[in-house]
Design an enzyme around this catalytic site. Structure first.
Site, PDB file in Angstrom:
ATOM      1  N   ASP A   1      -4.587  -6.395  -6.603  1.00  0.00           N
ATOM      2  CA  ASP A   1      -4.926  -7.066  -7.853  1.00  0.00           C
ATOM      3  C   ASP A   1      -3.739  -7.887  -8.335  1.00  0.00           C
ATOM      4  OD1 ASP A   1      -3.232  -5.307  -9.650  1.00  0.00           O
ATOM      5  OD2 ASP A   1      -4.568  -3.774  -8.838  1.00  0.00           O
TER       6      ASP A   1
ATOM      7  N   TRP B   1       5.154   0.063  -0.724  1.00  0.00           N
ATOM      8  CA  TRP B   1       4.847   1.003  -1.819  1.00  0.00           C
ATOM      9  C   TRP B   1       3.383   1.396  -1.694  1.00  0.00           C
ATOM     10  CZ3 TRP B   1       7.492   1.807  -6.911  1.00  0.00           C
ATOM     11  CH2 TRP B   1       6.721   2.560  -7.800  1.00  0.00           C
TER      12      TRP B   1
ATOM     13  N   ASP C   1       7.290   3.568   8.739  1.00  0.00           N
ATOM     14  CA  ASP C   1       6.208   3.981   7.843  1.00  0.00           C
ATOM     15  C   ASP C   1       6.312   5.472   7.553  1.00  0.00           C
ATOM     16  OD1 ASP C   1       3.228   4.257   6.873  1.00  0.00           O
ATOM     17  OD2 ASP C   1       3.450   2.111   7.192  1.00  0.00           O
ATOM     18  N   ASP C   2       5.238   6.069   7.133  1.00  0.00           N
ATOM     19  CA  ASP C   2       5.169   7.479   6.720  1.00  0.00           C
ATOM     20  C   ASP C   2       5.804   8.425   7.758  1.00  0.00           C
ATOM     21  OD1 ASP C   2       4.422   9.697   5.323  1.00  0.00           O
ATOM     22  OD2 ASP C   2       2.282   9.247   5.323  1.00  0.00           O
TER      23      ASP C   2
ATOM     24  N   GLU D   1     -12.163   2.980 -28.497  1.00  0.00           N
ATOM     25  CA  GLU D   1     -13.066   3.536 -27.477  1.00  0.00           C
ATOM     26  C   GLU D   1     -13.367   2.529 -26.370  1.00  0.00           C
ATOM     27  OE1 GLU D   1     -13.997   6.580 -27.329  1.00  0.00           O
ATOM     28  OE2 GLU D   1     -13.731   7.386 -29.354  1.00  0.00           O
TER      29      GLU D   1
ATOM     30  N   ASN E   1      -2.064   6.702  -2.113  1.00  0.00           N
ATOM     31  CA  ASN E   1      -3.143   7.065  -1.204  1.00  0.00           C
ATOM     32  C   ASN E   1      -4.233   7.996  -1.720  1.00  0.00           C
ATOM     33  OD1 ASN E   1      -2.748   5.514   1.125  1.00  0.00           O
ATOM     34  ND2 ASN E   1      -0.930   6.707   1.624  1.00  0.00           N
TER      35      ASN E   1
ATOM     36  N   CYS F   1       0.484  -1.456  -1.491  1.00  0.00           N
ATOM     37  CA  CYS F   1      -0.492  -0.860  -0.580  1.00  0.00           C
ATOM     38  C   CYS F   1      -1.151   0.291  -1.317  1.00  0.00           C
ATOM     39  CB  CYS F   1       0.236  -0.354   0.675  1.00  0.00           C
ATOM     40  SG  CYS F   1      -0.845   0.444   1.881  1.00  0.00           S
ATOM     41  N   SER F   2      -2.439   0.489  -1.075  1.00  0.00           N
ATOM     42  CA  SER F   2      -3.085   1.703  -1.564  1.00  0.00           C
ATOM     43  C   SER F   2      -4.193   1.993  -0.572  1.00  0.00           C
ATOM     44  CB  SER F   2      -3.650   1.477  -2.967  1.00  0.00           C
ATOM     45  OG  SER F   2      -4.369   2.623  -3.362  1.00  0.00           O
ATOM     46  N   GLY F   3      -3.832   2.756   0.482  1.00  0.00           N
ATOM     47  CA  GLY F   3      -4.790   2.954   1.565  1.00  0.00           C
ATOM     48  C   GLY F   3      -5.285   1.573   2.002  1.00  0.00           C
TER      49      GLY F   3
ATOM     50  N   GLU G   1       1.137  -9.763  28.077  1.00  0.00           N
ATOM     51  CA  GLU G   1       0.822  -9.645  26.644  1.00  0.00           C
ATOM     52  C   GLU G   1       2.057  -9.965  25.799  1.00  0.00           C
ATOM     53  OE1 GLU G   1      -2.702  -6.278  26.383  1.00  0.00           O
ATOM     54  OE2 GLU G   1      -0.683  -5.615  26.943  1.00  0.00           O
TER      55      GLU G   1
END
Ligand code: GLA
Length: 729
Positions: free
Chosen positions: A533, A477, A366-367, A176, A480, A525-527, A613
């Site tokens: 971690d 990777w 990207d996406d 548990e 999201n 990546c996660s958002g 620039e």
């Protein structure tokens, strides 16, 4: 050997260069903790005290000795049901309905090298760099065993802890709650430093006193989360950045976790790190075992800065792997903030042309390049290149990008499925949802059940089919949404628990991917930083730090991130102004200075920039290239706390102390402005350092004791970079 065992007193001593960890098997077979702190010698069992404590139970075999109680003794792995009323590291539910686990010492083993964990990321080391201690404990009635694992990296000042729960009994048990590390302090007043946040504002620094009552942080989101990072510091009340005792507990895991800290009735402190007990009921049949992810412990007697450096080195050299581990990472130009979903092959080719002109190494698509994906409501799971939208095959596009001397990378989000996708229409059961209940959506998408092998294999094949089409050298990777419907078909068959098995599924997928594409650079990546971690860093040596690219917010986000994670792991890009997340405008110079505290890149369309620039960007890039090694592998020092100081300041010092790069961002501006002095760190006190740009020399000691005044200039968020080189030897 960094691990010693004193036979008569049954005492284990773990030594690192600057710390000592000691525990013993007592007369009743309990494994009690004696000490963790600055390096010391001898047996410390005199630290244990025994008093008759009212309302604190005494185990049966101590008979009438009321002074012996698990409720007061410091322990290595406290289990529920033994009269210790503090939080437990382990709760086992037995077939007879009880939650008791009476763990006693059985045997131990000391070996050279560092243990590994099957299916889970963990610290690795060369045979001669580490030693392992395994201690086997058992409940004589239920035959539940716990194998405690300790890894000692002597020179690195790192001790790792993990545990295996093994069911040697005849009946099914339910785990548990299971932690990997417990730290019991018999003395001292402590604060806990943790890092809270939200999407686009991760890892804010918080320091609070550990008081009576439980301090609990964690994640129930299926990932380590934006909300709380699984890295915590326990610092003595007077510990500062540069002085005092402090301890780190970093969980090497990317799923649900829980950290608890409590000052108990006798003024003792317990800190626990492990799997979250909510949404966790892990069944183990006879002979089955459960591996608890590792916690990396480190101790510093010289404040938080030193502690962070120990973690940085450990992550760089003993967590991150692969070809890019020690290499300077390519400078990226990512299409997301440049074009969002509105990409075509031409968009990417144009970015590649611009990249080539500016000195950028790689373009990342990207996406939006696959399936039916013109917004975030459809297409996830259909990993087929949308050649119609791109106007190119992937092979053609890659070749075109490469023809400018620019590398090519793509974005993927393998763990997800849109309901509006061919994958979902063909295999609705692949998505995690609780039968009979409507799914909880996040970003209008569902999570694939990565605890199931057939689901992982299906996605793996599709992704490989894409990666095999051209010279793709990088993947981002992404992940999201948070998990919410914690269900898996396997659970109805009484097997496993999706919260844990899902994470191991992700790790297995990544392992296979790395095996097949060993030279691929993978950025996690996660958002942004929702799964930032040490577990992910084992597979992806860098992680997109935050979806917030605002330079001023990033000073704070990167400050919080720096407590455990090295700059080499921190994805940081220069983006357009007004910033897309905050609307704030900050000079290109300051955006560059802030992004140079990580793996550098751009998140904008250079085609929209002026000639001036572009020239400035060329300068930034050559500066970054010059100092990339120093940034990636140098020692990192925090020079201010941007949550309360009016400047954000940090510096990198080369390992040999010869070179330093100091970065300062002014966070406040007022009328008749006061002067800010920045004090440096990590220099040789008696050496002379030259600031070539300013044409000045200083003693290291002066820079560290007195600091230097930052100019008072008009304008918001002005920033400075100072390069110092040692002159005399
Ligand atoms: C997440 C990432 C962004 C971008 C988008 C694409 O939010 O953090 O960088 O890749 O997804 O949908």
């Amino acid at each position: 050997m960094a691990i010693g065992f004193e036979k008569e007193k049954r005492t284990f001593t773990l030594q690192t260069t600057h710390s000592t960890y000691q525990m013993k098997v007592d007369d009743f077979g309990f494994l009690v903790h004696l000490y963790y702190g600055g390096r010391t010698a001898g047996n410390l069992d005199y630290l244990l005290t025994y008093y008759d404590r009212g309302f604190s139970g005494n185990p049966s075999e101590v008979k009438n000795d009321r002074t012996y109680s698990m409720d007061a003794l410091p322990q290595e792995y406290p289990a529920m049901g033994m009269g210790d009323y503090r939080s437990s590291a382990l709760i086992v539910h037995n077939v007879d309905g009880t939650d008791c686990c009476n763990l006693r010492y059985v045997s131990h083993e000391i070996t050279k090298g560092k243990y590994g964990l099957e299916g889970l990321p963990s610290v690795y080391a060369k045979e001669e760099e580490a030693d392992t201690l395994k201690i086997l404990l058992e409940d004589g009635v239920s035959k539940v065993q716990v194998l405690l694992l300790y890894g000692v990296l002597e020179k690195a000042d790192i001790i790792t802890r993990s545990a295996k729960i093994i069911n040697r009994g005849d009946h099914r048990i339910i785990v548990e709650k299971a932690g990997s590390a417990c730290l019991d302090f018999v003395d001292g007043k402590y604060d806990v430093i943790s890092f809270y946040g939200r999407h686009a504002m991760e890892r804010n620094f918080q320091r609070t006193e550990i008081t009576h009552g439980n301090y609990v942080i964690g994640s129930r989101r299926g990932t380590s989360s934006h909300q709380y990072n699984p890295g915590v510091v326990i610092a003595e009340k007077d510990a500062t950045e540069d002085a005092g005792r402090c301890y780190g507990m970093l969980f090497v895991y990317s799923g649900n976790f829980m950290f608890e800290a409590e000052n108990d009735q006798y003024g003792q402190t317990r800190a626990l790190m492990g799997l979250h007990s909510d949404l966790f009921h892990y069944p183990l049949d006879k002979g089955q075992e459960l591996v608890i992810p590792e916690t990396i412990l480190s101790y510093s007697g010289q404040g938080l800065g030193k502690l962070s450096q120990q973690y940085h080195k450990c992550i760089r050299e003993h967590i991150c792997r692969g070809r890019y581990r020690d290499q300077v990472r390519p400078i990226l130009l990512n299409s997301w903030e440049a074009a969002y979903f509105d990409i075509s092959g031409e968009t990417i080719v144009n970015l590649a042309k611009e990249a080539a002109g500016l000195g950028i190494d790689m373009v990342v698509m990207d996406d939006g390049w696959f399936g039916k994906r013109n917004d975030d409501n459809s297409g996830l799971g259909d990993w087929q290149v949308n050649e119609e939208k791109l106007g190119y095959t992937l092979k053609e596009l890659t070749e075109k990008v490469n023809s400018y001397g620019v590398k090519f990378g793509i974005w993927i989000e393998p763990e997800m499925v849109s309901e509006d996708s061919n994958l979902y229409r063909a295999h609705p059961d692949y998505a995690i949802q609780i039968p009979g209940r409507g799914p909880i959506r996040g970003r209008n998408q569902l999570v694939l059940d990565f605890s199931r092998e057939e689901v992982r294999n299906h996605v793996f094949e599709q992704i490989c089919a894409v990666l095999d089409q051209g010279n793709i050298e990088y993947i981002k990777w992404d992940m999201n949404r948070s998990l919410a419907d914690f269900y898996s078909m396997k659970m109805t068959q009484g097997q496993g628990q999706v919260t844990y098995d899902y994470v191991l599924g992700v790790y297995e997928f990544l392992d296979k991917l790395i095996e097949r594409y060993p030279d691929m650079l993978i950025e996690g990546c996660s958002g942004g930083g929702g799964r930032f971690d040490a577990g992910m860093l084992y597979y992806t040596p860098q992680i997109w730090c935050s979806d917030n690219t605002d330079a001023v917010d990033r000073v704070r986000i990167q400050y919080g991130t720096s407590f455990f994670y090295p700059a080499s792991a921190v994805g940081a890009h220069v983006s357009a102004v007004p910033n897309h997340q905050t609307g704030r405008s900050v000079s290109l110079h300051t955006r560059g200075v802030v992004a140079m505290a990580g793996t550098f890149g751009y998140e904008l369309d250079p085609g929209k920039l002026t000639k001036e620039e572009k020239e400035e960007i060329k300068g930034q890039i050559s500066k970054y290239k010059e100092y990339a090694k120093l940034i990636q592998n140098g020692k990192y020092y925090r020079l201010s706390n941007p949550f309360c100081d009016s400047v954000g300041a940090w510096m990198f010092v080369s390992e040999d102390g010869e070179q330093a790069l100091i970065n300062v961002v002014m966070l406040e501006i007022h009328g008749n402005m006061t002067v800010n002095y920045v004090r440096m760190k990590g220099l040789f006190p008696d050496a002379v350092y030259e600031d070539e740009a300013a044409g000045r020399c200083y003693y290291g000691r002066a820079l560290m004791e007195a600091g230097i005044p930052m100019p008072v200039e008009m304008g918001e968020y002005v920033s400075y970079q100072i390069v110092l080189r040692r002159k005399n030897k």
